[in-house]
Design a protein around this motif. Structure first.
Motif, PDB file in Angstrom:
ATOM      1  N   ILE A   6       1.562  -6.060   5.625  1.00 50.54           N
ATOM      2  CA  ILE A   6       1.527  -4.861   4.784  1.00 50.54           C
ATOM      3  C   ILE A   6       2.952  -4.416   4.517  1.00 50.54           C
ATOM      4  O   ILE A   6       3.786  -4.367   5.426  1.00 50.54           O
ATOM      5  CB  ILE A   6       0.751  -3.705   5.461  1.00 50.54           C
ATOM      6  N   LYS A  39       3.593   6.032   5.417  1.00 51.51           N
ATOM      7  CA  LYS A  39       3.859   4.620   5.745  1.00 51.51           C
ATOM      8  C   LYS A  39       3.758   4.354   7.246  1.00 51.51           C
ATOM      9  O   LYS A  39       3.262   3.307   7.669  1.00 51.51           O
ATOM     10  CB  LYS A  39       5.231   4.203   5.214  1.00 51.51           C
ATOM     11  N   HIS A  85      -4.952   7.110   6.575  1.00 48.54           N
ATOM     12  CA  HIS A  85      -4.018   5.995   6.365  1.00 48.54           C
ATOM     13  C   HIS A  85      -4.017   5.057   7.571  1.00 48.54           C
ATOM     14  O   HIS A  85      -3.949   3.825   7.408  1.00 48.54           O
ATOM     15  CB  HIS A  85      -2.615   6.532   6.086  1.00 48.54           C
ATOM     16  N   THR A 115       3.622  -4.764   9.811  1.00 45.34           N
ATOM     17  CA  THR A 115       3.790  -3.757   8.766  1.00 45.34           C
ATOM     18  C   THR A 115       5.282  -3.546   8.521  1.00 45.34           C
ATOM     19  O   THR A 115       6.036  -3.289   9.459  1.00 45.34           O
ATOM     20  CB  THR A 115       3.179  -2.408   9.185  1.00 45.34           C
ATOM     21  N   LEU A 172       0.818  -1.206   0.000  1.00 43.21           N
ATOM     22  CA  LEU A 172       0.000   0.000   0.000  1.00 43.21           C
ATOM     23  C   LEU A 172       0.852   1.256   0.000  1.00 43.21           C
ATOM     24  O   LEU A 172       1.822   1.363   0.739  1.00 43.21           O
ATOM     25  CB  LEU A 172      -0.917   0.014   1.226  1.00 43.21           C
ATOM     26  N   GLY A 173       0.460   2.215  -0.826  1.00 46.86           N
ATOM     27  CA  GLY A 173       1.155   3.495  -0.905  1.00 46.86           C
ATOM     28  C   GLY A 173       0.255   4.635  -0.495  1.00 46.86           C
ATOM     29  O   GLY A 173      -0.876   4.443  -0.029  1.00 46.86           O
ATOM     30  N   ILE A 221       7.951  -1.161   6.579  1.00 50.65           N
ATOM     31  CA  ILE A 221       8.005   0.133   5.904  1.00 50.65           C
ATOM     32  C   ILE A 221       9.395   0.354   5.309  1.00 50.65           C
ATOM     33  O   ILE A 221      10.397  -0.123   5.832  1.00 50.65           O
ATOM     34  CB  ILE A 221       7.624   1.282   6.860  1.00 50.65           C
ATOM     35  N   ALA A 264      -2.198   2.196  -4.669  1.00 51.81           N
ATOM     36  CA  ALA A 264      -1.815   3.535  -4.220  1.00 51.81           C
ATOM     37  C   ALA A 264      -2.424   4.544  -5.186  1.00 51.81           C
ATOM     38  O   ALA A 264      -2.977   4.166  -6.227  1.00 51.81           O
ATOM     39  CB  ALA A 264      -0.294   3.684  -4.202  1.00 51.81           C
ATOM     40  N   SER A 299       4.835  -1.036   2.870  1.00 54.05           N
ATOM     41  CA  SER A 299       4.468   0.323   2.488  1.00 54.05           C
ATOM     42  C   SER A 299       5.689   1.216   2.376  1.00 54.05           C
ATOM     43  O   SER A 299       6.689   1.040   3.083  1.00 54.05           O
ATOM     44  CB  SER A 299       3.501   0.917   3.518  1.00 54.05           C
ATOM     45  N   TYR A 333       0.120   3.805   8.277  1.00 57.39           N
ATOM     46  CA  TYR A 333      -0.336   2.432   8.026  1.00 57.39           C
ATOM     47  C   TYR A 333       0.125   1.523   9.153  1.00 57.39           C
ATOM     48  O   TYR A 333      -0.628   0.687   9.663  1.00 57.39           O
ATOM     49  CB  TYR A 333       0.227   1.915   6.700  1.00 57.39           C
TER      50      TYR A 333
END
Length: 453
Positions: free
Chosen positions: A392, A399, A378, A410, A364-365, A412, A437, A394, A402
């Motif tokens: 995720i 980021k 976000h 997550t 995801l962006g 990043i 995104a 990102s 998220y």
């Protein structure tokens, strides 16, 4: 094109500076790189370019007419070729010529706006209508004050209906687009927070989207998604005939018995009078049921039967990078890089959850143009991804937000390249990878890289 030089002058309120030919043209262009012999070139200006600088080049490439709002050339360089028309503002002239042409053709126009779902709805409306009519639809995202007029100027008398998408990111844009397109029927897909950076509140977004009805004549239909909280606030108005779609019996058409698979979405559509028909879409996601219902009600308004709509679905051509499924060896990519907003992110994550696979990865962006709502939006999407994605990945400005929503699973990264390198190492058999995104993030580059592994 069925427009003459005199009509162009009349529509644009222009004056001829030089006339070295009869000014016969067959298409309109705003890009000298795409000019063909017999084009009309409109010299637009932007932050980093000025089309008035390219008049001589346009005529050398075969443009028969050039419309300018600045004279930045020596008449000798025209070599006695082409017609040059001067106007006050070339962007305004482009819209005025398109409006004139739309009125001259007398074609039925369906206008589509909303925070999300415009493009998918456009594709579905055009497909349903194609069961009875010759239909033109907006290409890609040509839905702004330059793109919409260019779409109208691609029409000709062979079309019976034009399905035109209308986008906005600031006040009064939909009003200006509606003035050009003059829709006979309009629909609003939903009201979310897309473009709230400039429009400030959802109430303002609703007001802006409702401007699509500003040039309605008496009793034109406005079809709305009644499952959206903001659209539920719209009341009957003498400007339009309000028609609702959704999941309950108070709507003109509603859906029940919804069946979602990895490849299709099926549902019964029921009318207020009790008529029922079952549709199967080659599209995934429950959100497409509402998009389809908008198209079904619009088609009913234009006299298309359910059977004709179903035939038209054979012509469904979905815009690329919208929930596009790519089978690559022993894993699956869900390419949804066309654009992103909180609502469309949630819809894509719902699809990821229902798609069969051992592990669900969400790449995801950033979602753009959310203003003060950016960080919270976000984070909310990150929270929504819990139990829908296993991990995720990102990168981008938001980021960390998220990560705050989704938690420890997550990952990043400081750059897209770092993300790609990590993702490439992690892919396993039977993974399902959602990549999404806003367009500005260009996440299709990630899709292309792992597609070519």
């Amino acid at each position: 094109m069925d427009l003459t030089l005199n009509e162009v002058i009349e529509a644009s309120n222009g004056e001829i500076l030089f006339k070295n030919c009869e000014g016969i043209f067959n298409k309109v262009s705003t890009d000298t790189r795409k000019i063909e012999k017999g084009s009309l070139f409109i010299a637009l200006k932007g932050e980093n370019f000025n089309g008035n600088d390219y008049v001589v080049e346009a005529i050398k490439k075969g443009a028969s007419i050039v419309i300018v709002d600045e004279v930045k050339f020596d008449s000798k360089d025209l070599n006695n070729n082409g017609v040059v028309i001067k106007v006050g503002d070339t962007k305004v002239a482009l819209g005025a010529i398109a409006k004139y042409y739309r009125e001259k053709l007398g074609i039925k126009v369906v206008g589509i706006t909303g925070s999300t779902g415009k493009t998918s709805t456009k594709d579905l409306v055009a497909a349903f209508l194609s069961g009875k009519y010759s239909v033109f639809k907006t290409k890609g995202n040509f839905n702004n004050e330059i793109g919409l007029p260019l779409m109208i100027l691609e029409l000709d008398s062979s079309y019976e209906v034009a399905v035109l998408e209308m986008g906005t990111n600031n006040f009064n844009e939909i009003h200006r687009l509606a003035n050009i397109a003059m829709p006979d029927i309009a629909t609003i897909t939903n009201i979310g927070v897309s473009h709230i950076e400039n429009l400030k509140t959802r109430e303002n977004i609703l007001k802006e989207k409702l401007s699509i009805t500003d040039f309605f004549k008496e009793n034109n239909p406005l079809v709305i998604n009644n499952e959206n909280d903001m659209l539920q606030k719209i009341k009957e108005d003498n400007r339009f005939k309000l028609e609702k779609i959704g999941y309950n019996e108070e709507c003109e058409v509603y859906a029940k018995n919804i069946d979602l698979t990895e490849k299709t979405t099926s549902f019964d559509v029921v009318t207020k009078s009790g008529e029922s028909y079952r549709f199967t879409l080659n599209m995934v996601g429950k959100h497409n049921v509402l998009n389809a219902l908008l198209g079904i009600q619009i088609s009913r308004e234009l006299g298309v039967t359910f059977e004709e709509m179903n035939d038209g679905l054979k012509n469904l051509q979905a815009t690329s990078m919208r929930l596009e499924f790519i089978k690559k060896g022993d894993f699956t990519i869900i390419n949804d890089c066309y654009n992103a907003s909180p609502d469309s992110m949630k819809a894509a994550l719902d699809v990821l959850k229902t798609y069969s696979g051992k592990r669900k990865i969400a790449v995801l962006g950033d979602m753009g143009e959310l203003g003060d709502h950016s960080k919270s939006s976000h984070k909310i999407v990150g929270e929504y991804a819990l139990e829908k994605a296993d991990i995720i990945l990102s990168t981008g400005k938001f980021k960390e937000d998220y990560k705050e929503g989704f938690g420890k699973d997550t990952l990043i990264f400081n750059s897209k390249n770092e993300l790609i390198e990590s993702l490439t190492r992690r892919i396993k058999k039977d993974d399902v990878i959602l990549i999404k995104a806003s367009r500005s993030a260009k996440f299709e580059e990630i899709v292309k890289y792992i597609e070519n592994l």
